[in-house]
Scaffold this motif. Structure first.
Motif, PDB file in Angstrom:
ATOM      1  N   ASN A 240      -0.915  -5.296   4.098  1.00 28.91           N
ATOM      2  CA  ASN A 240      -0.519  -5.049   2.707  1.00 28.91           C
ATOM      3  C   ASN A 240      -1.751  -4.994   1.788  1.00 28.91           C
ATOM      4  O   ASN A 240      -1.845  -4.153   0.884  1.00 28.91           O
ATOM      5  N   GLU A 241      -2.706  -5.908   2.014  1.00 26.84           N
ATOM      6  CA  GLU A 241      -3.944  -5.919   1.222  1.00 26.84           C
ATOM      7  C   GLU A 241      -4.799  -4.700   1.535  1.00 26.84           C
ATOM      8  O   GLU A 241      -5.365  -4.074   0.618  1.00 26.84           O
ATOM      9  N   ALA A 244      -3.183  -1.660  -0.060  1.00 25.20           N
ATOM     10  CA  ALA A 244      -3.399  -1.666  -1.511  1.00 25.20           C
ATOM     11  C   ALA A 244      -4.838  -1.285  -1.861  1.00 25.20           C
ATOM     12  O   ALA A 244      -5.093  -0.556  -2.832  1.00 25.20           O
ATOM     13  N   GLY A 273      -0.502   4.179  -4.477  1.00 24.79           N
ATOM     14  CA  GLY A 273      -0.495   2.735  -4.276  1.00 24.79           C
ATOM     15  C   GLY A 273      -0.760   2.392  -2.818  1.00 24.79           C
ATOM     16  O   GLY A 273      -1.700   2.882  -2.188  1.00 24.79           O
ATOM     17  N   SER A 274       0.107   1.544  -2.256  1.00 24.26           N
ATOM     18  CA  SER A 274      -0.061   1.119  -0.857  1.00 24.26           C
ATOM     19  C   SER A 274       0.395   2.170   0.131  1.00 24.26           C
ATOM     20  O   SER A 274       0.328   1.942   1.354  1.00 24.26           O
TER      21      SER A 274
END
Length: 394
Positions: A240-241, A244, A273-274
């Motif tokens: 997720n990081e 992002a 975004g992600s």
């Protein structure tokens, strides 16, 4: 003169007798040094004394012949004789003054008789001059009348000039008041311009991209807005990081390209975004720039698409870097990009170690940070040129 043989001393003792008081005199020793050559070889052979005495005798005779005074003389007689001569000289000078005064008086009397004739001539000349002056006076009186008329005309003209001058100063004061108002307004505009320029300089010195996309590092990781990109076995990073971070990186590259009005030739970055992606502009194929730890089936295929997306993104970074360097030859990007490698490290995740992949991503962020600075520099230059053109138009 030397004394007689009976009354004078011998020549060897250098003694002579004064012709006035008959006293004996001793000759000065310096006279003894004079020889016969000073007389041009005169014949002294008939002298009864020795040659030195003959020289002195001849010298004294020459002195007596050249004046009315007999020689030799002693000091006392010389002083008395000098006093008598001075007295005679004074009497002669007084007599000369009397003759001179008498002669001057005679000349004046002659001049007076001559002056009577000249006076009559002068009187006649003065009478003629008087007549001429009377005629000149009459002319001057006539001219005076004309001058007085001119004065009156000039006086009227001067009054008109004074009225014009008075109107001029009224107009001048009016314009001066307007000038002061304009100057105050100009000062206000100048101050406003200075404040605006100062504000503009502050804005120029502020790099909005650095504030919006803060690129730094955290140990072995490169970070953008404090989001790590990459992963290590000893420091695993959640997907997720990473996703992002990729989203922020895509948005940064797209923003820089738009600022420079640059279009990529092969791929187009799609910030989302992600879930950001890269699209091939030729066949419209899309590759994902994000991943998930839940992917299990078809993992090999996913690695290939993810690697293709990262290589495509790296190619876009290289295109923009080449364009920026072509605009300003002084700009240098630190790490060279060749196909899928940056600084000699492959950006592909498949078949690469986590350490090499993470290091390559970190170098990519460093290149992007340099591109941010270069874009700000170029944008500032463009803004300055625009302001200069606007100022020249104004």
């Amino acid at each position: 003169r030397p004394g007689t043989p009976t009354g004078a001393a011998s020549i060897s003792s250098n003694v002579f007798v004064c012709v006035r008081c008959q006293k004996g005199m001793i000759v000065d020793s310096t006279l003894e040094e004079i020889d016969a050559s000073v007389f041009g070889g005169a014949d002294l052979s008939n002298r009864e004394m020795n040659s030195q005495s003959a020289v002195l005798t001849t010298l004294l005779e020459l002195a007596s012949d050249s004046s009315l005074i007999e020689h030799p003389l002693c000091n006392e007689c010389s002083q008395l004789l000098t006093f008598e001569l001075h007295k005679q000289l004074a009497e002669i000078e007084q007599e000369n003054d009397r003759y001179t005064q008498y002669y001057t008086q005679l000349n004046e009397n002659e001049k007076e008789s001559e002056d009577l004739d000249s006076i009559d001539q002068k009187i006649a000349q003065l009478e003629r001059t008087q007549e001429e002056l009377k005629e000149e006076l009459e002319k001057l009186r006539n001219e005076r009348g004309g001058v007085e008329q001119n004065i009156e005309q000039h006086t009227l003209q001067m009054k008109k000039t004074e009225l014009i001058e008075e109107r001029f100063w009224e107009t001048f004061n009016e314009f001066e008041g307007q000038f002061l108002e304009f100057r105050e307004e100009n000062s206000a505009v100048t101050e406003k311009k200075r404040t605006t320029h100062s504000h503009l300089e502050k804005l120029r010195s502020t790099n909005v991209y650095n504030d919006t996309f803060y690129i730094s590092r955290d140990g072995h990781f490169g970070t953008i807005n404090n989001l790590r990109i990459g992963s290590l076995p000893s420091q695993p990073v959640d997907w997720n990081e990473i996703n992002a971070a990729w989203g922020q990186t895509c948005l940064l590259l797209e923003t820089l390209a738009k600022k420079l009005q640059f279009e990529f030739s092969t791929y187009r970055v799609i910030p989302a975004g992600s879930y950001s992606k890269v699209e091939n502009v030729q066949d419209n194929s899309v590759y994902e720039l994000y991943g998930s730890r839940e992917i299990t089936l078809g993992k090999i295929l996913w690695y290939r698409r993810f690697d293709t997306a990262m290589v495509a993104f790296l190619g876009c970074v290289k295109e923009l870097a080449d364009y920026v360097c072509s605009l300003d030859s002084s700009i240098r990007i630190p790490f060279t990009i060749v196909r899928e490698k940056i600084g000699g490290l492959s950006i592909k995740k498949q078949f690469s170690s986590d350490e090499g992949w993470t290091r390559a991503l970190k170098l990519m962020l460093i290149n992007l940070k340099y591109l941010v600075a270069a874009t700000s520099k170029l944008a500032t230059r463009t803004s300055q040129n625009s302001v200069s053109s606007l100022s020249s138009i104004n």
